[in-house]
Scaffold this motif. Structure first.
Motif, PDB file in Angstrom:
ATOM      1  N   THR A 206      -1.349  10.170   0.320  1.00 19.80           N
ATOM      2  CA  THR A 206      -0.552   9.101   0.911  1.00 19.80           C
ATOM      3  C   THR A 206       0.428   8.581  -0.134  1.00 19.80           C
ATOM      4  O   THR A 206       0.028   8.273  -1.265  1.00 19.80           O
ATOM      5  CB  THR A 206      -1.447   7.943   1.385  1.00 19.80           C
ATOM      6  OG1 THR A 206      -2.409   8.441   2.309  1.00 19.80           O
ATOM      7  CG2 THR A 206      -0.609   6.850   2.047  1.00 19.80           C
TER       8      THR A 206
ATOM      9  N   GLN B  11      -7.660   4.068  -3.111  1.00 24.33           N
ATOM     10  CA  GLN B  11      -6.846   4.136  -1.907  1.00 24.33           C
ATOM     11  C   GLN B  11      -5.833   2.996  -1.822  1.00 24.33           C
ATOM     12  O   GLN B  11      -6.047   1.893  -2.352  1.00 24.33           O
ATOM     13  CB  GLN B  11      -7.756   4.113  -0.672  1.00 24.33           C
ATOM     14  CG  GLN B  11      -8.662   5.319  -0.579  1.00 24.33           C
ATOM     15  CD  GLN B  11      -7.874   6.615  -0.579  1.00 24.33           C
ATOM     16  OE1 GLN B  11      -7.123   6.888   0.347  1.00 24.33           O
ATOM     17  NE2 GLN B  11      -8.030   7.412  -1.626  1.00 24.33           N
TER      18      GLN B  11
ATOM     19  N   LYS C  17      -3.623  -0.800   3.585  1.00 21.16           N
ATOM     20  CA  LYS C  17      -3.185  -0.269   4.888  1.00 21.16           C
ATOM     21  C   LYS C  17      -1.780  -0.779   5.196  1.00 21.16           C
ATOM     22  O   LYS C  17      -1.579  -1.733   5.965  1.00 21.16           O
ATOM     23  CB  LYS C  17      -4.173  -0.665   5.968  1.00 21.16           C
ATOM     24  CG  LYS C  17      -5.526   0.019   5.793  1.00 21.16           C
ATOM     25  CD  LYS C  17      -6.492  -0.333   6.919  1.00 21.16           C
ATOM     26  CE  LYS C  17      -7.811   0.392   6.737  1.00 21.16           C
ATOM     27  NZ  LYS C  17      -8.792   0.062   7.802  1.00 21.16           N
TER      28      LYS C  17
ATOM     29  N   GLN D 138       2.094  -0.539   6.681  1.00 15.67           N
ATOM     30  CA  GLN D 138       2.845   0.008   7.802  1.00 15.67           C
ATOM     31  C   GLN D 138       4.301   0.106   7.365  1.00 15.67           C
ATOM     32  O   GLN D 138       4.794  -0.753   6.621  1.00 15.67           O
ATOM     33  CB  GLN D 138       2.744  -0.903   9.037  1.00 15.67           C
ATOM     34  CG  GLN D 138       1.330  -1.075   9.577  1.00 15.67           C
ATOM     35  CD  GLN D 138       0.794   0.221  10.181  1.00 15.67           C
ATOM     36  OE1 GLN D 138       1.561   0.994  10.756  1.00 15.67           O
ATOM     37  NE2 GLN D 138      -0.512   0.440  10.035  1.00 15.67           N
TER      38      GLN D 138
END
Length: 615
Positions: A423, A460, A463, A465
């Motif tokens: 990612t 990670q 989250k 967008q």
């Protein structure tokens, strides 16, 4: 029909005799306590129920040298470029054993290693046999082609003999003569010159070798780059974000600049904005490739970096495992398996091991991936791989490490690649762009059997967008300094030698060992890493030769040796002749010798200055 078979090593002779005879052979001693003669029956193609004697040599039987009138102190070194060369038997008792056994033999069969050096040793064996039986001619020799000691493989080699490769013999003969003439002439010149100024002691030798000095040159070049390095300060911008209690760092896509004012101006523009925007969010599948099939160079590099084992010790352990039938021939440049390779048999032999047996069983029962194919094939041996199973607890320490590594690498070659999810988030703060990456390993696959390669999931990302406006928790301007390169490791030196054609996969370890034994370099440990550092003498020799002007010839760089190695390949392929290459290389080195001889006083003085400056 009486067949005389001769192997390159006593252990190979014993193992091949066991296989061909089905274990039914008689043993006779020779004059050499390590060399045995094995008598048995075997049916060769079109020759049923032959009487066979299997014996061996112990490496080279014959060496080349100069006649007594050209020995050290009896002529000026420059005359060695055109002096006569004579052959000397290195191991008379082994030579005589082959001659004696050949007297009543109708055929000679060579069982030496299937590489260029093995062809030449095979030719030496022919000379010994021919002395005892003039009816044995070189064109009638049988030559077995084998790469390991698995029973069916050895039987196929016995039943499908080929001819001795005389072009490969010429290539080795050419290399040996060049190494002798160049090495002896420059070694004598250097040694006498350095002794004249007491740079080396009376009993010492300052040796020169066409591989030795370029190898030393790599080490000296790296050392000088480290020593002469001047750090430079640079500046960059870093952004820290936090979302949903997850923190992450974004790195500036521009990297860094050496102009502080320029970075300061860009940073001031960024500070005018309290928020940044996630302008791009990418998710993609990423692959971590399983290793290629194993070559000699890769074996030496990995054993050096993983186990801190010298290239010489790694190759030595692999050869012992090969001689006992556990590994395939460990001197190979090939990194692709042939289409006919029997993978499942190898898996089956490894299924019982408590360490990796479950992985072998999985590949045996549920299928395997065809290994990746590299770009190299020496057309002599397959990649290094396990042949027969052995409990590693029965092995010596180095052999244990090498065997486990080879087995795990072979199994890893036949597994699927590891897979992950990458990612990447791109942040725009003002007009500047920053990126952050996260990795989730989703399928470990080959990594489970191959612990020598690390590929772990990273922290990670939050989250995000695409289009999110995010508060800049911490945007800072930082500085740093450029770092010097590290000193040379053995793994790096092996890579440089391989890329530049210095030696062969089989001799690289010997050349490194030589510059250590000559005290041109030393090995120094810093933390967990061992580096190779030049001594003052090593520095002095390389810098002194570099100071000379050789008209596009360098004695400390790899170009001349690489030219020779390419020429040897051409001899092997029949594209040129031994005589042509000999004259070409002698002309180049004779020119360099003449310049060195004329400037020996300056060379020695400069060498002494460098030694004093680095002592």
């Amino acid at each position: 029909m009486k067949i005389l078979c001769v192997a390159e090593k006593p252990s190979i002779a014993k193992e091949v005799s066991k296989i061909l005879s089905g274990g039914r052979f008689q043993v006779r001693n020779s004059q050499n306590k390590y060399i045995k003669n094995y008598d048995f029956k075997f049916s060769f193609p079109n020759q049923a129920n032959c009487d066979v004697t299997m014996t061996s040599v112990a490496g080279h039987l014959i060496n080349i040298d100069f006649p007594p009138s050209f020995q050290w102190g009896k002529c000026v070194p420059g005359k060695l470029f055109d002096a006569a060369v004579i052959e000397k038997v290195l191991k008379q008792d082994i030579f005589d054993n082959i001659s004696k056994e050949a007297r009543n033999s109708n055929k000679l069969m060579i069982w030496t290693d299937c590489d260029r050096e093995g062809e030449y040793i095979g030719y030496e064996i022919f000379k010994a046999a021919n002395k005892g039986n003039r009816q044995i001619e070189v064109g009638d020799i049988w030559r077995s082609k084998f790469s390991h000691l698995e029973r069916n493989h050895v039987l196929r080699a016995a039943n499908n003999p080929i001819k001795l490769d005389l072009k490969a013999v010429d290539a080795v003969s050419c290399r040996m003569e060049i190494d002798l003439r160049v090495g002896a002439s420059f070694t004598r010149l250097l040694t006498e010159g350095l002794k004249s100024k007491s740079i080396i002691d009376k009993g010492d030798v300052a040796s020169y070798g066409t591989c030795q000095f370029p190898t030393l040159g790599f080490v000296v070049d790296r050392y000088k780059r480290v020593k002469n390095f001047t750090p430079e300060q640079f500046w960059y911008i870093q952004v820290d974000l936090e979302k949903d209690d997850v923190k992450c760092n974004f790195n500036w896509t521009r990297g860094h600049f050496f102009d502080r004012l320029h970075v300061m101006n860009l940073y001031q523009e960024c500070l005018k904005h309290k928020e940044g925007k996630i302008i791009k969010l990418e998710q993609r599948r990423t692959t971590n490739w399983r290793p290629l099939p194993l070559t000699t160079v890769e074996l030496q590099k990995d054993c050096s970096s993983i186990f801190k084992m010298s290239a010489k010790d790694a190759l030595g352990a692999a050869e012992k495992l090969y001689n006992r039938g556990f590994l395939s021939y460990p001197r190979t440049e090939t990194d692709k398996f042939p289409a006919s390779f029997d993978f499942k048999t190898i898996f089956g032999r490894q299924k019982s091991d408590p360490r990796w047996g479950n992985h072998a069983t999985e590949l045996f029962d549920n299928g395997y991936e065809n290994p990746r194919a590299g770009k190299h094939d020496d057309n002599a041996h397959p990649p290094i791989h396990p042949v027969n199973y052995v409990n590693i607890n029965e092995l010596a320490a180095d052999e244990k490490k090498v065997y486990e590594y080879v087995v795990r690498r072979f199994l890893a070659c036949c597994c699927k690649d590891a897979v992950g999810q990458q990612t990447t988030a791109t942040l725009k703060w003002g007009i500047e762009l920053f990126t952050a990456n996260g990795l989730m390993v989703t399928e470990r696959n080959y990594l489970d059997v191959y612990p020598y390669k690390k590929w772990e999931s990273s922290k990670q990302l939050p989250k995000f967008q695409q289009g999110d406006m995010v508060s800049i928790k911490n945007g800072v301007m930082k500085d740093g300094k450029t770092s010097p390169p590290n000193h040379m490791t053995e793994a790096e030196l092996i890579s440089l030698m391989d890329i530049n054609g210095i030696g062969t996969d089989a001799t690289i370890a010997e050349h490194i060992e030589k510059i250590v034994s000559r005290s041109y370099v030393v090995k120094q440990k810093k933390g967990k890493v061992e580096y190779i550092i030049p001594t003052p003498l090593g520095m002095g020799l390389i810098e002194s030769f570099d100071k000379m002007h050789f008209d596009n010839i360098s004695l400390s760089k790899p170009f001349l040796r690489k030219k020779l190695e390419l020429s040897l390949d051409q001899i092997s392929k029949g594209e040129t002749t031994k005589e042509t290459v000999l004259e070409d290389m002698k002309m180049l080195y004779r020119q360099a010798y003449s310049i060195s001889n004329q400037n020996m006083v300056n060379l020695v003085d400069h060498c002494k200055t460098v030694i004093q400056a680095n002592s």
